[in-house]
Design an enzyme around this catalytic site. Structure first.
Site, PDB file in Angstrom:
ATOM      1  N   GLN A 106       7.015 -31.446 -15.192  1.00  0.00           N
ATOM      2  CA  GLN A 106       6.602 -30.087 -16.330  1.00  0.00           C
ATOM      3  C   GLN A 106       5.164 -29.546 -16.473  1.00  0.00           C
ATOM      4  OE1 GLN A 106       7.981 -28.977 -20.132  1.00  0.00           O
ATOM      5  NE2 GLN A 106       9.653 -27.872 -18.627  1.00  0.00           N
ATOM      6  N   TYR A 176       6.018 -19.387 -23.912  1.00  0.00           N
ATOM      7  CA  TYR A 176       5.080 -20.471 -24.085  1.00  0.00           C
ATOM      8  C   TYR A 176       4.048 -19.390 -23.596  1.00  0.00           C
ATOM      9  CZ  TYR A 176       6.590 -24.860 -25.612  1.00  0.00           C
ATOM     10  OH  TYR A 176       6.800 -26.254 -25.902  1.00  0.00           O
ATOM     11  N   ARG A 353      20.192 -32.883 -23.621  1.00  0.00           N
ATOM     12  CA  ARG A 353      21.095 -33.759 -25.366  1.00  0.00           C
ATOM     13  C   ARG A 353      22.011 -34.632 -24.039  1.00  0.00           C
ATOM     14  NH1 ARG A 353      21.361 -28.721 -28.462  1.00  0.00           N
ATOM     15  NH2 ARG A 353      22.372 -28.450 -26.172  1.00  0.00           N
TER      16      ARG A 353
HETATM   17  C1  LIG Z   1      14.632 -33.410 -28.036  1.00  0.00           C
HETATM   18  C2  LIG Z   1      14.642 -32.089 -26.617  1.00  0.00           C
HETATM   19  C3  LIG Z   1      13.069 -31.949 -26.295  1.00  0.00           C
HETATM   20  C4  LIG Z   1      12.981 -30.615 -25.436  1.00  0.00           C
HETATM   21  N1  LIG Z   1      11.905 -30.949 -25.058  1.00  0.00           N
HETATM   22  C5  LIG Z   1      11.694 -29.736 -24.098  1.00  0.00           C
HETATM   23  C6  LIG Z   1      10.203 -29.283 -22.837  1.00  0.00           C
HETATM   24  O1  LIG Z   1       9.512 -30.494 -23.157  1.00  0.00           O
HETATM   25  N2  LIG Z   1      10.208 -29.069 -22.049  1.00  0.00           N
HETATM   26  C7  LIG Z   1      11.809 -27.826 -21.759  1.00  0.00           C
HETATM   27  O2  LIG Z   1      11.055 -27.183 -21.080  1.00  0.00           O
HETATM   28  N3  LIG Z   1      12.219 -27.495 -22.629  1.00  0.00           N
HETATM   29  C8  LIG Z   1      12.394 -28.753 -23.624  1.00  0.00           C
HETATM   30  N4  LIG Z   1      13.955 -28.738 -24.116  1.00  0.00           N
HETATM   31  C9  LIG Z   1      14.893 -28.159 -23.936  1.00  0.00           C
HETATM   32  C10 LIG Z   1      15.267 -28.800 -22.866  1.00  0.00           C
HETATM   33  O3  LIG Z   1      15.171 -28.440 -22.033  1.00  0.00           O
HETATM   34  C11 LIG Z   1      16.700 -28.386 -22.231  1.00  0.00           C
HETATM   35  O4  LIG Z   1      16.132 -26.800 -22.024  1.00  0.00           O
HETATM   36  C12 LIG Z   1      17.814 -28.039 -23.764  1.00  0.00           C
HETATM   37  O5  LIG Z   1      18.218 -29.200 -24.839  1.00  0.00           O
HETATM   38  C13 LIG Z   1      19.631 -27.046 -23.432  1.00  0.00           C
HETATM   39  O6  LIG Z   1      19.890 -28.313 -22.346  1.00  0.00           O
HETATM   40  P1  LIG Z   1      21.050 -29.132 -22.668  1.00  0.00           P
HETATM   41  O7  LIG Z   1      22.168 -28.888 -23.369  1.00  0.00           O
HETATM   42  O8  LIG Z   1      21.323 -30.242 -21.599  1.00  0.00           O
HETATM   43  O9  LIG Z   1      20.632 -29.641 -23.440  1.00  0.00           O
HETATM   44  C14 LIG Z   1      14.282 -29.902 -25.208  1.00  0.00           C
HETATM   45  C15 LIG Z   1      15.065 -30.562 -25.599  1.00  0.00           C
HETATM   46  C16 LIG Z   1      15.823 -31.585 -26.687  1.00  0.00           C
HETATM   47  C17 LIG Z   1      17.069 -31.616 -26.969  1.00  0.00           C
END
Ligand SMILES: Cc1cc2nc3c(=O)[nH]c(=O)nc-3n(C[C@H](O)[C@H](O)[C@H](O)COP(=O)(O)O)c2cc1C
Length: 406
Positions: A106, A176, A353
């Site tokens: 990314q 961003y 997650r």
């Molecule tokens: C601990 C954590 C760190 C994350 N860091 C990023 C990141 O670096 N870049 C990004 O685009 N999204 C980041 N996200 C968002 C996730 O990519 C994702 O969009 C979000 O958790 C929803 O998906 P999920 O329901 O499967 O967790 C992060 C999410 C979590 C929980």
């Protein structure tokens, strides 16, 4: 391979073509900023963390948030995607390939989400802007600096290709730098980068075209695109579907990973589930800690968790996006969720997650499609990005060695 213990109508384990690459199945590990590269370089801890997801059955892992420049860092412990770091990056991709999976990187510039404490620079935004979460005033980026950012994206993309990455994911979401241009709330520019949706998409389009020129078909290009920021006056679906259409028409995007929310304000709109005020307070010192306890809930917002919570919005992109594939994200926790995405015409899914909680959930689903993910969306992983990202239940995955390996 078709599963037999449920009435299954989609071939879950079939490979998926994405531009020049083939994924062994439709599951991508979503970027979750990992905090395992204190010097901006690859470490053994970072490799081990990601190899766990590949060994656990997913097709492609995403090396989260690699900054295209020092000014573009969002949090400590992120990778700087520059040629100086290529030896470590090669070891990273080699390890993922040896484990049987693919690697995506990314690429981003944090813009108004960046802080001077982390980057050493005053943050930039499309226009002068006060970030209520960081309490920092961003200055307006100049056109000359924007050209530099375009070149930095192209250079970082080339480094990723040379390092053996199979895909790059351009971070055009979460307010961003690039997605802040989409937002009329932040972008008040009077030049050709402000005003109409075409103008607000121009910077993203220029980055995309330059990146494609730089990497050609050496890897797949994914765009992580915000559908809706959850902020009044910012981006909603009427804008973002047009942005997607404009970017799709370039022919340079292999897939859109559709996201929502922002890292500037109302952060829980992206995450849903429990709002971890204590976790956020722990990242602050002195009076800021108190401020978070008093106002944190107002800044972060509160939204109940729902499975597949981005699906309704993501459906709106199907009629507009003609060339690229769509990756469904958000609250994907078990086999039925993946199956539903495939049935609805999303050929790929991304999971965040659920994989932090159980890196091997896909192997478990393969063994038994009735497997239900253990993630409870307590969101205690959210603020671990300021130290070492991990699920509080799976600390054993947290650390091996934090020493840079190149
Ligand atoms: C601990 C954590 C760190 C994350 N860091 C990023 C990141 O670096 N870049 C990004 O685009 N999204 C980041 N996200 C968002 C996730 O990519 C994702 O969009 C979000 O958790 C929803 O998906 P999920 O329901 O499967 O967790 C992060 C999410 C979590 C929980």
């Amino acid at each position: 391979m078709y599963k037999e213990n449920k009435q299954v109508t989609t071939p879950f384990f079939n490979p998926v073509q994405l531009g020049p690459i083939t994924l062994r199945n439709p599951v991508i590990k979503a970027a979750t900023s990992e905090g395992r590269s204190p010097d901006g370089k690859v470490t053994q801890a970072l490799i081990d963390f990601h190899r766990g997801f590949i060994e656990g059955g997913i097709a492609m892992t995403t090396l989260a948030y690699c900054a295209i420049s020092k000014a573009g860092f969002a949090a400590p412990g992120e990778i700087l995607m520059v040629r100086d770091n290529i030896e470590g990056l090669k070891k990273f991709t080699q390890a993922m390939h040896e484990a049987g999976g693919l690697a995506s990187a990314q690429l981003g510039h944090a813009g108004p989400v960046a802080t001077k404490q982390i980057t050493g620079f005053r943050p930039v935004a499309p226009s002068r802007f006060f970030n209520l979460t960081s309490l920092q005033t961003c200055r307006a980026i100049t056109q000359k600096e924007m050209q530099e950012v375009i070149e930095q994206f192209a250079d970082s993309a080339e480094v990723a290709a040379d390092a053996g990455f199979d895909a790059i994911e351009l971070h055009f979401g979460h307010l961003y730098l690039v997605s802040a241009f989409f937002s009329p709330w932040i972008n008040k520019r009077k030049d050709q980068y402000g005003g109409s949706i075409e103008n607000r998409t121009r910077f993203a389009k220029e980055i995309l075209i330059r990146v494609k020129e730089s990497v050609k078909d050496r890897l797949a290009i994914i765009v992580k695109l915000s559908m809706d920021d959850g902020i009044k006056g910012s981006i909603w679906l009427d804008d973002s579907t047009q942005t997607a259409r404009i970017l799709d028409e370039t022919g340079a995007v292999d897939a859109f990973e559709l996201t929502m929310g922002s890292s500037v304000s109302n952060q829980m709109y992206l995450f849903r589930g429990e709002t971890d005020i204590e976790g956020m307070a722990a990242t602050q010192k002195g009076i800021m800690k108190l401020g978070v306890k008093w106002f944190g809930r107002k800044i972060l917002g509160e939204y109940p968790y729902k499975d597949l919570y981005m699906l309704e919005s993501a459906r709106q992109f199907k009629p507009v996006v003609k060339h690229a594939k769509l990756i469904l994200l958000g609250g994907i926790n078990n086999y039925d969720h993946i199956n539903q995405a495939l049935m609805e015409g999303f050929p790929l899914v991304a999971m965040g997650r659920a994989l932090l909680r159980e890196p091997d959930i896909i192997n478990k689903i393969e063994a038994d499609t009735n497997t239900v993910g253990l993630c409870i969306h307590c969101n205690k992983c959210m603020f671990s990005v300021f130290t070492t990202t991990n699920c509080v239940f799976t600390k054993e995955y947290a650390i091996t060695s934090h020493a840079a390996i190149n």
